[in-house]
Scaffold this motif. Structure first.
Motif, PDB file in Angstrom:
ATOM      1  N   GLY A  13      -2.509   9.009   1.925  1.00  0.00           N
ATOM      2  CA  GLY A  13      -3.075   7.099   0.688  1.00  0.00           C
ATOM      3  C   GLY A  13      -3.729   5.840   1.841  1.00  0.00           C
ATOM      4  O   GLY A  13      -3.922   5.705   1.359  1.00  0.00           O
ATOM      5  N   LEU A  14      -3.766   6.298   3.143  1.00  0.00           N
ATOM      6  CA  LEU A  14      -4.402   5.759   4.180  1.00  0.00           C
ATOM      7  C   LEU A  14      -5.815   6.389   4.161  1.00  0.00           C
ATOM      8  O   LEU A  14      -6.277   7.017   4.279  1.00  0.00           O
ATOM      9  CB  LEU A  14      -3.610   6.058   5.345  1.00  0.00           C
ATOM     10  N   VAL A  15      -6.579   5.192   5.075  1.00  0.00           N
ATOM     11  CA  VAL A  15      -8.300   5.475   5.193  1.00  0.00           C
ATOM     12  C   VAL A  15      -7.845   4.232   6.636  1.00  0.00           C
ATOM     13  O   VAL A  15      -7.363   3.496   6.487  1.00  0.00           O
ATOM     14  CB  VAL A  15      -8.603   4.183   4.476  1.00  0.00           C
ATOM     15  N   ALA A  16      -8.702   5.226   7.679  1.00  0.00           N
ATOM     16  CA  ALA A  16      -9.156   5.349   8.824  1.00  0.00           C
ATOM     17  C   ALA A  16     -10.279   4.466   8.595  1.00  0.00           C
ATOM     18  O   ALA A  16     -11.408   5.335   8.567  1.00  0.00           O
ATOM     19  CB  ALA A  16      -8.939   6.156   9.650  1.00  0.00           C
ATOM     20  N   ARG A  17     -10.700   3.211   9.495  1.00  0.00           N
ATOM     21  CA  ARG A  17     -12.112   2.986   9.542  1.00  0.00           C
ATOM     22  C   ARG A  17     -12.666   2.257  10.808  1.00  0.00           C
ATOM     23  O   ARG A  17     -11.746   1.424  11.141  1.00  0.00           O
ATOM     24  CB  ARG A  17     -12.047   1.312   8.316  1.00  0.00           C
ATOM     25  N   LEU A  18     -12.998   3.209  11.515  1.00  0.00           N
ATOM     26  CA  LEU A  18     -13.599   2.912  12.821  1.00  0.00           C
ATOM     27  C   LEU A  18     -14.922   1.622  12.866  1.00  0.00           C
ATOM     28  O   LEU A  18     -16.146   1.679  12.027  1.00  0.00           O
ATOM     29  CB  LEU A  18     -14.399   3.973  13.116  1.00  0.00           C
ATOM     30  N   HIS A  19     -14.747   1.022  13.789  1.00  0.00           N
ATOM     31  CA  HIS A  19     -16.445  -0.340  13.959  1.00  0.00           C
ATOM     32  C   HIS A  19     -16.561   0.198  15.180  1.00  0.00           C
ATOM     33  O   HIS A  19     -15.790   1.140  16.287  1.00  0.00           O
ATOM     34  CB  HIS A  19     -15.142  -1.682  13.390  1.00  0.00           C
ATOM     35  N   GLU A  20     -17.942  -0.466  15.154  1.00  0.00           N
ATOM     36  CA  GLU A  20     -19.047   0.108  16.398  1.00  0.00           C
ATOM     37  C   GLU A  20     -18.483  -0.320  17.568  1.00  0.00           C
ATOM     38  O   GLU A  20     -18.430  -0.186  18.543  1.00  0.00           O
ATOM     39  CB  GLU A  20     -20.271  -0.762  16.163  1.00  0.00           C
ATOM     40  N   ASP A  21     -17.199  -1.395  17.538  1.00  0.00           N
ATOM     41  CA  ASP A  21     -16.512  -1.733  18.702  1.00  0.00           C
ATOM     42  C   ASP A  21     -15.589  -1.061  19.506  1.00  0.00           C
ATOM     43  O   ASP A  21     -14.608  -1.075  20.690  1.00  0.00           O
ATOM     44  CB  ASP A  21     -16.419  -3.241  18.828  1.00  0.00           C
ATOM     45  N   GLY A  22     -15.294   0.151  19.144  1.00  0.00           N
ATOM     46  CA  GLY A  22     -14.914   1.023  19.412  1.00  0.00           C
ATOM     47  C   GLY A  22     -13.200   0.946  18.604  1.00  0.00           C
ATOM     48  O   GLY A  22     -12.155   1.854  18.439  1.00  0.00           O
ATOM     49  N   THR A  23     -13.547  -0.326  17.424  1.00  0.00           N
ATOM     50  CA  THR A  23     -11.875  -0.694  17.046  1.00  0.00           C
ATOM     51  C   THR A  23     -11.427   0.244  15.980  1.00  0.00           C
ATOM     52  O   THR A  23     -12.182   0.266  14.717  1.00  0.00           O
ATOM     53  CB  THR A  23     -11.294  -2.570  16.694  1.00  0.00           C
ATOM     54  N   LEU A  24     -10.492   1.218  16.164  1.00  0.00           N
ATOM     55  CA  LEU A  24     -10.121   1.553  14.706  1.00  0.00           C
ATOM     56  C   LEU A  24      -8.819   0.650  13.647  1.00  0.00           C
ATOM     57  O   LEU A  24      -8.073   0.735  14.337  1.00  0.00           O
ATOM     58  CB  LEU A  24      -9.623   3.253  15.683  1.00  0.00           C
ATOM     59  N   LEU A  25      -9.398   0.885  12.418  1.00  0.00           N
ATOM     60  CA  LEU A  25      -8.022   0.051  11.509  1.00  0.00           C
ATOM     61  C   LEU A  25      -7.412   1.396  10.525  1.00  0.00           C
ATOM     62  O   LEU A  25      -8.346   1.657   9.959  1.00  0.00           O
ATOM     63  CB  LEU A  25      -8.977  -1.149  11.139  1.00  0.00           C
ATOM     64  N   TRP A  26      -6.306   1.255  10.519  1.00  0.00           N
ATOM     65  CA  TRP A  26      -5.455   1.854   9.527  1.00  0.00           C
ATOM     66  C   TRP A  26      -5.375   1.113   8.139  1.00  0.00           C
ATOM     67  O   TRP A  26      -4.446  -0.005   8.257  1.00  0.00           O
ATOM     68  CB  TRP A  26      -4.215   2.470  10.178  1.00  0.00           C
ATOM     69  N   LEU A  27      -5.828   1.415   6.810  1.00  0.00           N
ATOM     70  CA  LEU A  27      -5.690   0.043   5.931  1.00  0.00           C
ATOM     71  C   LEU A  27      -4.900   1.058   5.104  1.00  0.00           C
ATOM     72  O   LEU A  27      -4.371   3.041   4.597  1.00  0.00           O
ATOM     73  CB  LEU A  27      -7.089  -0.057   5.150  1.00  0.00           C
ATOM     74  N   HIS A  28      -4.002   0.766   4.537  1.00  0.00           N
ATOM     75  CA  HIS A  28      -2.992   1.063   2.614  1.00  0.00           C
ATOM     76  C   HIS A  28      -3.573   0.178   1.783  1.00  0.00           C
ATOM     77  O   HIS A  28      -3.533  -1.384   1.974  1.00  0.00           O
ATOM     78  CB  HIS A  28      -1.907   1.028   3.377  1.00  0.00           C
ATOM     79  N   ASP A  29      -4.220   0.023   1.044  1.00  0.00           N
ATOM     80  CA  ASP A  29      -4.459  -0.405  -0.066  1.00  0.00           C
ATOM     81  C   ASP A  29      -5.219  -1.658   0.345  1.00  0.00           C
ATOM     82  O   ASP A  29      -5.283  -3.173  -0.245  1.00  0.00           O
ATOM     83  CB  ASP A  29      -2.796  -0.646  -1.232  1.00  0.00           C
ATOM     84  N   GLY A  30      -6.243  -1.355   1.193  1.00  0.00           N
ATOM     85  CA  GLY A  30      -6.469  -2.454   1.640  1.00  0.00           C
ATOM     86  C   GLY A  30      -5.877  -3.576   2.635  1.00  0.00           C
ATOM     87  O   GLY A  30      -6.956  -4.573   2.686  1.00  0.00           O
ATOM     88  N   GLU A  31      -5.036  -3.806   2.942  1.00  0.00           N
ATOM     89  CA  GLU A  31      -4.553  -3.932   4.569  1.00  0.00           C
ATOM     90  C   GLU A  31      -4.368  -3.313   5.361  1.00  0.00           C
ATOM     91  O   GLU A  31      -3.918  -2.124   5.329  1.00  0.00           O
ATOM     92  CB  GLU A  31      -3.004  -4.407   3.688  1.00  0.00           C
ATOM     93  N   VAL A  32      -5.017  -3.516   6.609  1.00  0.00           N
ATOM     94  CA  VAL A  32      -4.856  -3.209   7.859  1.00  0.00           C
ATOM     95  C   VAL A  32      -3.329  -3.254   8.258  1.00  0.00           C
ATOM     96  O   VAL A  32      -2.501  -4.350   8.211  1.00  0.00           O
ATOM     97  CB  VAL A  32      -5.145  -4.557   8.788  1.00  0.00           C
TER      98      VAL A  32
END
Length: 413
Positions: A270-289
């Motif tokens: 149920g998690l989402v992994a979102r990679l940003h162009e500066d290399g920061t990979l954020l993990w989110l659950h229900d929209g919260e990091v």
């Protein structure tokens, strides 16, 4: 850029100071951590601490619309000394070089429930030398994930000639996992009666003032939700008037402003992994990091996922998640009580050469203090990686927590 700066600082230090006999072993032990976190883009205290552990003198500055607070260059710190269990106690090493003036504070780090230790030291020369009187605020904290303790003195000022009433020292925003609650802290002159953080929506989040007995100044703290968008700290006097506004160079709870790459990854759990162009990979659950990993652009993933440590993981808010080397089809964590949690690994959609995994953590208690084992398997069920994470009990767990100034009034709203 920060790596270049650190190399230059290390060269400068090598020309002026003796090499600590434990330096290379300590650098090797922490190099993976240093690679995966860009200290310059995150909290001030972890930046100072990471560099000072290597003996690097730093200058930090924080400025805002109503202040120009700049720290002085601080002497290089020695490497931490091992405690009887073989772990490094950065607090003991830092106190040996910077003995407390007044009492040492102990406050709870809400990101991991472990103590933060704060104290003042006075590195000014003896009276009669004509030199200005400097006051330093020092801090020591511990990372729950790998058990390392770090310490440094991020604020060193001459309060008589500085012209400010308060200074920002750091934040726990860099420390993952966290509970979604952060704390920022710093130094204030005795005339400051109250502190509050100002959120993105203009809301005021009240803080606390601590006055260690015999110390030359006070310590302020503000605890707030990770998504509050805090960017300014306001300080008031006993009459309720604002005497100082301090804006850190970077918002304490801001992890990245770079655009996100598409698509998002959605590993199981149920998690989402979102990679940003500066290399920061954020993990989110229900929209919260709930977690973050920093991948340095242009660097091979092998710099993070090594043969000795083929995965990078987090425990946060009831989940276990992370990255593993290419070819991993399943990741497992085995707790000390024998229970096992398995997570299916999927290739990253950004073609960076790693896999992602996530699963409910299914664990109560302090998993870091207990220790655990991570095992990786390929699609044929063959084991391709294993990490034994030794127990990392809290440092300084038996010290009493400090009491804030009872005279502090709620911030005006």
């Amino acid at each position: 850029m920060i790596e270049d700066d650190l190399r230059e600082a290390l060269r400068a230090r090598a020309r002026s100071y003796e090499t600590d006999p434990h330096a290379w072993a300590e650098v090797q032990r922490r190099v993976t951590r240093a690679r995966r976190v860009r200290w310059a883009a995150l909290a001030a205290v972890p930046l100072c601490a990471a560099a000072l552990v290597a003996g690097v003198p730093l200058v930090l500055s924080h400025s805002g619309p109503d202040t120009a607070t700049t720290t002085r260059r601080t002497p290089p710190a020695s490497l931490p000394l091992p405690d009887p269990s073989g772990r490094w106690d950065a607090y003991a090493a830092q106190v040996a070089k910077n003995p407390p003036v007044g009492g040492t504070l102990a406050i709870v780090d809400p990101s991991n429930g472990r103590p933060i230790r704060l104290w003042f030291t006075d590195p000014s020369p003896r009276q009669g030398t004509g030199e200005p009187r400097y006051i330093k605020l020092c801090a020591a904290t511990q990372y729950a994930l790998h058990g390392a303790s770090v310490a440094g003195c991020p604020v060193a000022v001459d309060p008589v000639h500085d012209g400010n009433h308060a200074w920002y020292a750091g934040s726990t925003s860099e420390e993952w996992p966290n509970t979604g609650t952060l704390i920022s802290y710093g130094m204030a002159l005795p005339g400051v009666a109250d502190v509050a953080a100002v959120g993105r929506d203009g809301s005021r989040l009240p803080g606390l003032i601590y006055r260690p007995k015999g110390a030359p100044a006070a310590v302020w703290t503000v605890t707030y939700p990770a998504g509050a968008g805090v960017g300014v700290f306001e300080f008031t006097g006993s009459d309720g008037r604002v005497v100082q506004r301090v804006t850190p160079d970077r918002a304490p709870d801001s992890l990245t402003s770079a655009p996100a790459e598409r698509p998002d990854a959605k590993p199981a759990g149920g998690l989402v992994a979102r990679l940003h162009e500066d290399g920061t990979l954020l993990w989110l659950h229900d929209g919260e990091v709930i977690g973050a990993t920093v991948l340095t652009p242009g660097r091979p993933i092998e710099d993070l996922l090594t043969g000795e440590r083929p995965a990078d993981w987090r425990f946060a808010q009831g989940f276990w998640f992370g990255l593993a080397k290419a070819g991993t089809a399943k990741a497992e964590v085995r707790y000390r009580d024998g229970r096992v949690v398995s997570a299916r690994a999927v290739p990253d959609p950004w073609k960076r050469g790693f896999t992602l995994f996530a699963a409910p953590a299914e664990h109560e208690g302090d998993v870091f203090a207990e220790g655990y084992t991570i095992t990786l398997y390929n699609a044929h069920g063959r084991r391709i990686g294993r990490v034994e994470q030794a127990p990392n009990p809290p440092f300084w767990a038996d010290i009493p927590l400090s009491t804030p100034d009872p005279a502090v009034r709620p911030s005006p709203r």
